[in-house]
Design an enzyme around this catalytic site. Structure first.
Site, mmCIF file in Angstrom:
data_model
loop_
_atom_site.group_PDB
_atom_site.id
_atom_site.type_symbol
_atom_site.label_atom_id
_atom_site.label_comp_id
_atom_site.label_asym_id
_atom_site.label_seq_id
_atom_site.Cartn_x
_atom_site.Cartn_y
_atom_site.Cartn_z
ATOM 1 N N HIS A 1 0.852 -1.190 0.000
ATOM 2 C CA HIS A 1 0.000 0.000 0.000
ATOM 3 C C HIS A 1 0.889 1.242 0.000
ATOM 4 O O HIS A 1 2.128 1.115 -0.126
ATOM 5 C CB HIS A 1 -0.948 -0.040 1.204
ATOM 6 C CG HIS A 1 -0.249 -0.307 2.506
ATOM 7 N ND1 HIS A 1 0.606 0.590 3.080
ATOM 8 C CD2 HIS A 1 -0.256 -1.398 3.328
ATOM 9 C CE1 HIS A 1 1.084 0.099 4.212
ATOM 10 N NE2 HIS A 1 0.591 -1.117 4.381
ATOM 11 N N HIS B 1 4.151 1.257 2.109
ATOM 12 C CA HIS B 1 5.286 0.559 1.490
ATOM 13 C C HIS B 1 5.868 1.403 0.358
ATOM 14 O O HIS B 1 7.078 1.484 0.179
ATOM 15 C CB HIS B 1 4.824 -0.780 0.906
ATOM 16 C CG HIS B 1 4.272 -1.738 1.917
ATOM 17 N ND1 HIS B 1 2.951 -2.117 1.940
ATOM 18 C CD2 HIS B 1 4.862 -2.396 2.951
ATOM 19 C CE1 HIS B 1 2.747 -2.972 2.919
ATOM 20 N NE2 HIS B 1 3.885 -3.158 3.563
ATOM 21 N N VAL C 1 2.522 6.628 6.914
ATOM 22 C CA VAL C 1 1.578 7.147 5.919
ATOM 23 C C VAL C 1 0.165 6.792 6.398
ATOM 24 O O VAL C 1 -0.095 5.650 6.802
ATOM 25 C CB VAL C 1 1.850 6.542 4.526
ATOM 26 C CG1 VAL C 1 0.833 7.037 3.518
ATOM 27 C CG2 VAL C 1 3.259 6.889 4.079
HETATM 28 P P1 AMP Z 1 4.873 -5.050 6.513
HETATM 29 O O1 AMP Z 1 4.641 -5.454 5.104
HETATM 30 O O2 AMP Z 1 3.641 -4.712 7.269
HETATM 31 O O3 AMP Z 1 5.819 -5.984 7.230
HETATM 32 O O4 AMP Z 1 5.671 -3.669 6.422
HETATM 33 C C1 AMP Z 1 6.851 -3.539 5.690
HETATM 34 C C2 AMP Z 1 7.478 -2.190 5.982
HETATM 35 O O5 AMP Z 1 6.552 -1.164 5.641
HETATM 36 C C3 AMP Z 1 7.785 -2.008 7.474
HETATM 37 O O6 AMP Z 1 9.019 -1.313 7.607
HETATM 38 C C4 AMP Z 1 6.630 -1.185 7.955
HETATM 39 O O7 AMP Z 1 6.916 -0.408 9.086
HETATM 40 C C5 AMP Z 1 6.385 -0.307 6.745
HETATM 41 N N1 AMP Z 1 5.017 0.232 6.789
HETATM 42 C C6 AMP Z 1 3.853 -0.458 6.945
HETATM 43 N N2 AMP Z 1 2.804 0.389 6.995
HETATM 44 C C7 AMP Z 1 3.320 1.641 6.876
HETATM 45 C C8 AMP Z 1 2.752 2.952 6.873
HETATM 46 N N3 AMP Z 1 1.447 3.149 7.001
HETATM 47 N N4 AMP Z 1 3.582 4.013 6.731
HETATM 48 C C9 AMP Z 1 4.934 3.834 6.618
HETATM 49 N N5 AMP Z 1 5.527 2.628 6.606
HETATM 50 C C10 AMP Z 1 4.734 1.546 6.736
#
Ligand code: AMP
Length: 289
Positions: A42, A45, A184
């Protein structure tokens, strides 16, 4: 050839050997930026990919739903997976390599080594999800060895994770710079998360309360409140007024040590984990009084 190339520009790599070979060739004099994810990508990412694009010569994104960081009763099996949409998004963001190893590739038969994270991995998320950060640290260490980035990008959304990863890099001497990018949010403040798609429309409405509570906490601190119990009460009261919401923890901690703060004298992080129906959401806000 679909396996190796998506529209010529982005390589899709599934084996560790190929990933290492690519990194070996590309690394000479060039900066590799790395964005580890679990997919269902999203805007959050995407912001990490853009930050990597700005600072690095080549960008590698990994998608790996890491079984080692899920507890036995958590959502590993039903975690959203959307390979086609994810690949298209990565291609739009001009990602050079999308690395998508299988669980058997990452944890082959006989895999028996884990990274043990100390106190900072045992509080907050670690207290309610035992072993979670050991799973995170182990897979991130493995990915760093395979992708060999000079810079890796993480989101503030998972605040404790950024603290754990920075400590991992420091303690185990990984030559990787960790960059933390801002959370975000949707227009109404809800932090973007792959898990938001579990929410019904009623629950989606209720989930706005997380950011509202964090803002309320910040407001109280900026008005001069220094007693963290009072700030926490203001946040929890707001959440309790929202019926499908159930607080798992609401904490006010030091940004580096994650130690609970009783008297707010310097920067603090407000952290929330809240169940909205059957979906568990986390969010946080860094506040400087
Ligand atoms: P995930 O796929 O949930 O393991 O997240 C992968 C990376 O994206 C991690 O470093 C998360 O902290 C980052 N991430 C997930 N959601 C957000 C967001 N809303 N804003 C910024 N970074 C994010």
């Amino acid at each position: 050839m679909v396996d190796c190339y998506i529209k010529r520009t982005m390589r899709l790599i599934k084996t560790i050997k190929q990933m290492r070979q690519w990194a070996e060739r590309r690394r000479r004099g060039k900066t590799i930026g790395f964005v580890p994810t679990m997919g269902a990508l999203h805007e959050g990412h995407r912001s990490l990919m853009r930050a990597a694009r700005r600072r690095c010569d080549a960008v590698v994104v990994s998608i790996f739903v890491n079984p080692a960081q899920f507890g036995p009763n958590e959502d590993y099996a039903r975690y959203p997976r959307d390979l086609k949409g994810d690949a298209a998004l990565c291609r739009r963001e001009k990602v050079d390599v999308l690395f998508m190893p299988t669980a058997e590739t990452v944890y082959p038969e006989g895999h028996d080594t884990k990274i043990l994270v100390g106190r900072i991995g045992e509080v907050l998320e670690g207290a309610v999800r035992p072993g979670h950060f050991s799973g995170v640290a182990t897979v991130v260490a493995k990915l760093f060895q395979i992708v060999r980035p000079q810079i890796a990008f993480f989101g503030q959304k998972d605040y404790q994770q950024t603290v754990v990863i920075k400590r991992l890099v420091r303690d185990l001497n990984f030559p990787v710079k960790i960059v933390v990018c801002p959370t975000v949010r949707e227009k109404d403040g809800l932090a973007m998360s792959s898990r938001n798609r579990y929410l019904s429309s009623e629950e989606r409405n209720a989930s706005r309360v997380l950011f509202k509570a964090l803002q309320k906490g910040r407001e109280r601190i900026q008005e001069g409140e220094r007693d963290s119990a009072a700030v926490r009460d203001a946040m929890t009261l707001l959440i309790q007024e929202q019926p499908p919401a159930r607080i798992e923890y609401a904490a006010i901690v030091h940004p580096d040590t994650l130690m609970e703060v009783t008297q707010i004298e310097g920067p603090v992080v407000l952290l929330l984990a809240v169940w909205i129906g059957k979906t568990r959401l986390i969010d946080n806000l860094l506040v400087k009084p």
